[in-house]
Design a protein around this motif. Structure first.
Motif, short mmCIF file in Angstrom:
data_model
loop_
_atom_site.label_atom_id
_atom_site.label_comp_id
_atom_site.label_asym_id
_atom_site.label_seq_id
_atom_site.Cartn_x
_atom_site.Cartn_y
_atom_site.Cartn_z
N GLU A 92 -7.61 6.90 0.18
CA GLU A 92 -6.65 5.34 0.64
C GLU A 92 -7.86 4.83 1.62
O GLU A 92 -7.37 3.22 1.26
CB GLU A 92 -5.15 5.36 1.61
N ILE A 93 -7.82 4.83 2.54
CA ILE A 93 -8.92 4.39 3.69
C ILE A 93 -10.35 3.59 2.65
O ILE A 93 -9.84 2.13 3.04
CB ILE A 93 -8.87 5.26 4.99
N GLU B 10 -4.94 1.62 8.81
CA GLU B 10 -4.33 0.36 7.51
C GLU B 10 -4.02 -0.83 8.25
O GLU B 10 -5.03 -1.74 7.90
CB GLU B 10 -3.28 0.58 6.77
N ASP B 11 -3.08 -1.11 8.71
CA ASP B 11 -3.04 -2.43 9.85
C ASP B 11 -4.01 -3.11 10.27
O ASP B 11 -4.32 -3.89 10.81
CB ASP B 11 -1.89 -2.53 10.33
N SER C 279 1.41 -3.23 5.02
CA SER C 279 0.63 -2.00 5.19
C SER C 279 1.89 -1.09 5.83
O SER C 279 2.46 -1.61 6.23
CB SER C 279 -0.63 -1.46 6.14
N ILE D 34 -3.62 10.85 2.98
CA ILE D 34 -4.54 9.29 2.47
C ILE D 34 -5.76 10.91 2.14
O ILE D 34 -7.00 9.56 1.96
CB ILE D 34 -4.40 9.31 3.67
N LEU E 144 0.86 -1.20 -0.29
CA LEU E 144 0.10 0.32 0.23
C LEU E 144 1.04 1.27 -0.09
O LEU E 144 1.80 1.57 0.57
CB LEU E 144 -0.86 -0.19 1.14
N GLY E 145 0.05 1.99 -0.31
CA GLY E 145 0.93 3.83 0.22
C GLY E 145 1.49 3.75 -1.25
O GLY E 145 1.66 4.03 -2.54
N LEU F 125 -9.04 1.33 0.49
CA LEU F 125 -8.70 -0.43 1.09
C LEU F 125 -9.34 -0.98 1.68
O LEU F 125 -9.84 -2.30 1.11
CB LEU F 125 -7.28 -0.03 2.32
N LYS F 126 -10.84 -0.53 2.08
CA LYS F 126 -12.19 -1.15 2.82
C LYS F 126 -12.59 -2.11 1.16
O LYS F 126 -13.64 -3.27 1.37
CB LYS F 126 -13.05 -0.29 3.28
N TYR G 180 -6.09 10.99 10.54
CA TYR G 180 -5.65 10.11 8.94
C TYR G 180 -3.76 10.77 10.49
O TYR G 180 -3.15 10.39 9.36
CB TYR G 180 -5.07 10.71 8.75
#
Ligand SMILES: C[S@@+](CC[C@H](N)C(=O)[O-])C[C@H]1O[C@@H](n2cnc3c(N)ncnc32)[C@H](O)[C@@H]1O
Length: 323
Positions: A230-231, A260-261, A255, A225, A123-124, A234-235, A176
């Protein structure tokens, strides 16, 4: 790292020096994070189908292609068109059927392969995001305040600051970032509407004084983010990716921050926990997925020393149970 020493041969071709003639990128060396561990756990094999949801500079994908060989299939995505083009060029000549798609991993339906043996996301940001000053990710170079992975759509960071209300900025920084004074910072941002990284930097310096050097990276990260959602991405990925695994297939995610983790950990725990009868507590059905390691894999001391970015990496994986 001793047990992964046989992977050195695979590792070395994945550590390309950036092309010198391309002014967009620096001469820094690209080192794929936790490469040996990713290969050990996800174990791509000859003829398999692999989805790399975050191609980046293609470091992990180079090793995936070597492992799956001529008969294998790689589907590689990146929201950043430039990274996608650079990685595609770098991976030309590798074996396997490779499909490179400019796509956000929030949308992994309708890909060239319906199911995969290996699904991977790292990620990222990638190094060119920081190294290329025009992208606006770094507070070390003056540039338009952009920060989008995908420059063909969405709002830049400066537009985001302009459009969000002060209260929305406060909530975003609290969600964030882990720094104090979000309200004062948001108020200064709304008053000054920074258009460049230097303008944002000087607002943070005004707000935090001598504490600014430790706060700056967090402010830039929080904005990044938010700008790239980004969240949210990821979801969506966590909802869909497990359904695209073949029986016996492996899904692994690296992550780089706790938010994220936590999402990855919770999702993997839910998928690998048996449903229980609400009255008796007896397990109703075995879960479809297995958790090979309870704890995330982190970088070895050696890798952390060689590649500081790897220090915050956490790698978790699940396996789809065979019928
Ligand atoms: C850490 S880098 C990947 C590095 C890669 N594993 C390698 O070895 O070169 C992350 C990449 O994911 C891309 N990315 C980030 N979020 C994304 C998303 N939601 N969808 C698709 N690509 C994304 C970024 O543009 C960046 O190129």
């Amino acid at each position: 790292m001793q047990k992964y020493s046989h992977l050195n041969a695979i590792l070395s071709p994945c550590v390309p020096a950036f092309p010198q003639q391309n002014s967009r990128v620096s001469t820094a060396i690209h080192i794929p994070v936790l490469l040996a561990e990713v290969l050990h756990v996800l174990h791509p094999q000859e003829g398999e189908a692999v989805l790399d949801a975050t191609l980046g500079l293609g470091g992990h994908s180079a090793a995936f292609l070597d492992a799956i060989g001529e008969k294998g299939t790689l589907v590689a995505l990146d929201a950043d068109e430039q990274n996608l083009a650079d990685a595609k060029a770098a991976l030309q000549g590798k074996p396997g059927n490779a499909h490179y798609l400019h796509r956000n991993f929030r949308d992994v339906q309708g890909l060239p392969s319906p199911l995969f043996d290996v699904i991977f996301a790292d990620l990222g940001v990638s190094s060119p995001h920081f190294d290329d000053p025009v992208r606006g990710f770094s507070f070390r170079a003056d540039a338009p305040l952009d920060m989008r992975f995908d420059r063909s759509s969405g709002m830049t960071a400066s537009q985001f600051i302009r459009i969000a209300t002060e209260q929305e900025l406060v909530e975003m920084f609290r969600m964030y970032g882990e720094f104090p004074g979000a309200r004062r910072l948001a108020s200064l941002l709304k008053a000054q509407l920074p258009e460049t990284t230097s303008a944002l930097r000087s607002i943070v310096e005004t707000a935090y004084g001598f504490r600014a050097p430790s706060i700056l990276p967090q402010v830039f990260q929080a904005l990044r983010i938010a700008v790239n959602d980004e969240i949210g991405a990821l979801k969506s990925f966590l909802e869909t990716a497990p359904t695209l695994l073949r029986p016996g297939g492996r899904l692994g995610i690296i992550s780089f921050h706790s938010l994220e983790d936590r999402l990855v950990k919770q999702c993997f725990r839910t998928l690998t926990t048996a449903e229980v009868d609400q009255h008796t507590g007896a397990p109703l059905q075995e879960p479809d997925f297995l958790l090979p390691q309870r704890k995330p894999i982190s970088a070895s001391a050696e890798e952390a020393h060689q590649n500081p970015r790897s220090r915050s990496a956490k790698f978790r994986s699940i396996t789809r149970r065979l019928p």
